[in-house]
Every structure is written in C-alpha cells, then in structure tokens.
Enzyme design. Sequence first.
Site, PDB file in Angstrom:
ATOM      1  N   CYS A   1      17.982  66.781   9.013  1.00 49.26           N
ATOM      2  CA  CYS A   1      19.035  65.841   8.617  1.00 49.26           C
ATOM      3  C   CYS A   1      20.416  66.480   8.750  1.00 49.26           C
ATOM      4  CB  CYS A   1      18.807  65.364   7.186  1.00 49.26           C
ATOM      5  SG  CYS A   1      20.070  64.176   6.687  1.00 49.26           S
TER       6      CYS A   1
ATOM      7  N   MET B   1      13.208  57.386   7.064  1.00 44.92           N
ATOM      8  CA  MET B   1      14.627  56.988   7.082  1.00 44.92           C
ATOM      9  C   MET B   1      15.059  56.608   5.674  1.00 44.92           C
ATOM     10  SD  MET B   1      15.247  54.864  10.624  1.00 44.92           S
ATOM     11  CE  MET B   1      13.768  53.867  10.558  1.00 44.92           C
TER      12      MET B   1
ATOM     13  N   ASN C   1      10.702  62.629  19.169  1.00 43.86           N
ATOM     14  CA  ASN C   1      11.531  61.653  18.451  1.00 43.86           C
ATOM     15  C   ASN C   1      12.921  61.586  19.075  1.00 43.86           C
ATOM     16  OD1 ASN C   1      13.498  61.799  15.514  1.00 43.86           O
ATOM     17  ND2 ASN C   1      12.484  59.936  16.186  1.00 43.86           N
TER      18      ASN C   1
ATOM     19  N   GLN D   1       8.074  63.084   2.629  1.00 44.64           N
ATOM     20  CA  GLN D   1       8.996  64.110   3.139  1.00 44.64           C
ATOM     21  C   GLN D   1       9.874  64.674   2.026  1.00 44.64           C
ATOM     22  OE1 GLN D   1      12.697  63.484   5.387  1.00 44.64           O
ATOM     23  NE2 GLN D   1      11.711  64.524   7.104  1.00 44.64           N
TER      24      GLN D   1
HETATM   25  C1  LIG Z   1      19.447  55.364   8.266  1.00 39.59           C
HETATM   26  C2  LIG Z   1      18.722  56.609   8.667  1.00 39.59           C
HETATM   27  C3  LIG Z   1      18.140  57.398   7.696  1.00 39.59           C
HETATM   28  C4  LIG Z   1      17.453  58.561   8.057  1.00 39.59           C
HETATM   29  N1  LIG Z   1      16.829  59.283   7.081  1.00 39.59           N
HETATM   30  C5  LIG Z   1      16.057  60.351   7.433  1.00 39.59           C
HETATM   31  C6  LIG Z   1      15.268  61.037   6.463  1.00 39.59           C
HETATM   32  O1  LIG Z   1      15.207  60.673   5.288  1.00 39.59           O
HETATM   33  N2  LIG Z   1      14.554  62.119   6.896  1.00 39.59           N
HETATM   34  C7  LIG Z   1      14.555  62.535   8.198  1.00 39.59           C
HETATM   35  O2  LIG Z   1      13.891  63.517   8.546  1.00 39.59           O
HETATM   36  N3  LIG Z   1      15.281  61.890   9.131  1.00 39.59           N
HETATM   37  C8  LIG Z   1      16.003  60.808   8.791  1.00 39.59           C
HETATM   38  N4  LIG Z   1      16.668  60.105   9.755  1.00 39.59           N
HETATM   39  C9  LIG Z   1      16.499  60.495  11.164  1.00 39.59           C
HETATM   40  C10 LIG Z   1      15.323  59.726  11.796  1.00 39.59           C
HETATM   41  O3  LIG Z   1      14.108  60.055  11.162  1.00 39.59           O
HETATM   42  C11 LIG Z   1      15.195  60.031  13.303  1.00 39.59           C
HETATM   43  O4  LIG Z   1      14.946  61.408  13.440  1.00 39.59           O
HETATM   44  C12 LIG Z   1      16.453  59.684  14.083  1.00 39.59           C
HETATM   45  O5  LIG Z   1      16.948  58.418  13.718  1.00 39.59           O
HETATM   46  C13 LIG Z   1      16.195  59.718  15.589  1.00 39.59           C
HETATM   47  O6  LIG Z   1      15.209  58.782  15.965  1.00 39.59           O
HETATM   48  P1  LIG Z   1      15.593  57.354  16.627  1.00 39.59           P
HETATM   49  O7  LIG Z   1      16.421  57.614  17.848  1.00 39.59           O
HETATM   50  O8  LIG Z   1      14.272  56.719  16.937  1.00 39.59           O
HETATM   51  O9  LIG Z   1      16.381  56.608  15.609  1.00 39.59           O
HETATM   52  C14 LIG Z   1      17.382  58.956   9.417  1.00 39.59           C
HETATM   53  C15 LIG Z   1      18.008  58.165  10.386  1.00 39.59           C
HETATM   54  C16 LIG Z   1      18.662  57.004  10.034  1.00 39.59           C
HETATM   55  C17 LIG Z   1      19.309  56.182  11.110  1.00 39.59           C
END
Ligand SMILES: Cc1cc2nc3c(=O)[nH]c(=O)nc-3n(C[C@H](O)[C@H](O)[C@H](O)COP(=O)(O)O)c2cc1C
Length: 331
Positions: free
Chosen positions: A114, A30, A212, A83
Amino acid sequence: MLLNSQYTINKIPMKIADLKIPGNILLAPMSNVTNLPFRLMCRKYGASLTYSEMISADAVIYENEKSIKRGISCDDERPLGIQIFGNSPETMTTAALRIEEIYQPEIIDVNFGCPAKLLTKDGCGSALLKSPELIHEIIKKLSDNLSTPFTAKIRILPDMDKTLEIAHLIERAGASAITVHGRTQQQQYSGKANHEYVRKIKQELNIPVIANGDIVDEISAQQTLEYTGCDGIMIGRAAMGNPFLFRRISHFLETGEMLDYRQCSQRIADLREYFGLLEEYDLAPTVHIKAQAQWFTRGMRNGRHIRRSIAEAKCVEDIFESLEEMCKHAE
Ligand SMILES: Cc1cc2nc3c(=O)[nH]c(=O)nc-3n(C[C@H](O)[C@H](O)[C@H](O)COP(=O)(O)O)c2cc1C
C-alpha cells in the site's frame, strides 16, 4: 462471440500451501470496498479467493472493534483470506495470532504494497520494501508462530534485480504465495502495471505467484495469465461495483467466448442484491450508499444522466426507480 479460442485456458485450480483453491481469479483486498457483502457477490460470480480489507496490526492488538470487524466472514466465503498491515514483526505476529483465534481464516496476507501516506509515514505497506531485513524478520516470525499459511502482497521496485531479491526473500522466509502489483510505490496508481517484472518473478520462484494490476476485462485477464505464466490473477479496481466481471472473465477463460448479457439489468440486479446483503449483515451504515450506487453504474450508457439522478435521489428506492426507467430505454 468466439474469440481467440486457440488460447482458451480452463479455470485452473490453485494450491496455496495445502489449501486447494477452485480457480485462479482472485479479488484484490481494497479498503472501504471489499466488505463481506461485496466479497460474497464476487464469490458468487466466480472469484476463487477473496481477501478482507487491510486490518492494522496495532488496531488488532488494541482490540479496536471497528478494525477487527473488517475480518468478519461467513461459511459461504471459505476459503477466506484476511490481510494485515504493520511495521513490526512482534506486533504483526501477535495480531495474526489473534486473527487466527477470532476468525480461523485459511490464509493471512501481509500488505507490503500500500502506497498511502497514512501507512507509509509509519513505515507500513510499501514503505517496508525499502527494508528487506525487516520484511525478512516479519515473515520469519510469522512463519515460526502461525499455523495458518500466509501470503505476501508487494509492489515492484524501479529496479528489477531488487524486486527479485525481495520476492526471493519472501519465499525463503516462508510465505506460501506472493501477489505482485506491477507498479512502484512512486507510481501510486498512475501509468501502466509492468507485467514484465511479474513474469520474471514467476519464472524464478517456486511458490504460487499471482499477477495484479490493470486486469480489467476478459482479454486483459487472458493476456496477463499467458504473458506472465502466473498461477493466478488478482483484480482490483475493475471489480469495484462490478462483481459480475468475475462471471464474464471465468466464462471467457473456460470457453473462449464472450458472455452475452444485458449490462443494464445485470447492474441494477447486482446493486439490489448488494444493498440487500448490506442490510442482512447490518453493514449499510458503514458505507456511502450513493457512492456505491455510482460505482455499480460506472460505464453504463447515459452515464451523466445516471450520475445526476443518483446524486439527486432522496432514498434508495428513488435510485432504483430512475435506473429502471433508464434501463427500459437502454435495452
Ligand atoms: C480503493 C482501493 C483500496 C485498496 N486497498 C488495498 C488494501 O486494503 N490492501 C492492499 O493490499 N491493496 C489495496 N489496494 C490495491 C489493490 O489491492 C490492487 O493492488 C491495485 O488496485 C492494483 O490492481 P488493479 O489495477 O486491478 O486495481 C487498494 C486499491 C484501491 C483502488
């Protein structure tokens, strides 16, 4: 409290390529959240694998120091996943080789998920899901050139068959595991993650599949593992400011019991440790301290009062003073 003990799942080790991972609960990458101190805390509480924030392949090639520093880690964080994102097989491979050279991570993950405009406008992240041939080229080139195993993180497409096609292609081209966020690019973060698609992918692929999306507590973790049959689960937003969630989930999956703990004092102790680690790694200037304190206190009783006292605090000690005062009355 003993819950659903007939479904107790012991912590299951995972294998990605030849890499043994002690369990199957992963922290999601994230941006602006999963810095080294935060990842270390998640590891301490039971996350079996942590990934860095995404790093731009272009920025690595241009030796952008700030971007490259996102991969900084330490011995306590092994195995380490870094990543990257990009839009060209050549650039991404050159960047991955450079990352191999600088950090020697155990895994390099490729971001195909993303949905942020900042990435998709340049054809990066989830924009690549519309170009399966390019995904194939990227993975093939990485596979031909890297000695580090690499994994891919995708979102689903509205159509199940197209999603399966991409997942198969990723496997065929040489990825060692795949993480699937059960939302489409259009959904961004709205609606519910569709674990049916994730389940289907798991049924069809031979490489490890990690589920996920919307795993927020003990029960959703257990249900997702059971329903999808996936090798692992990855937790994102619910862990923000709440690294202790990994301890709770691990405990539940191992014993079938909900962990009894004092939420208020736990959160304050975690926030203190996190701020300490930010200082130790010289990263305090890179984060917004008050925003982080708000995350760490999310969901606590007296939420409005807590949010106001953090907003009005003049220094870090002010934050802790008011939190500790509130905690005395809450526990
Ligand atoms: C603040 C934030 C930043 C994120 N940054 C990335 C990232 O750098 N790379 C990525 O693959 N996904 C990123 N994501 C997506 C998360 O890795 C994840 O796939 C998504 O939040 C769904 O999972 P969750 O329901 O458990 O939050 C980000 C999500 C959030 C909320």
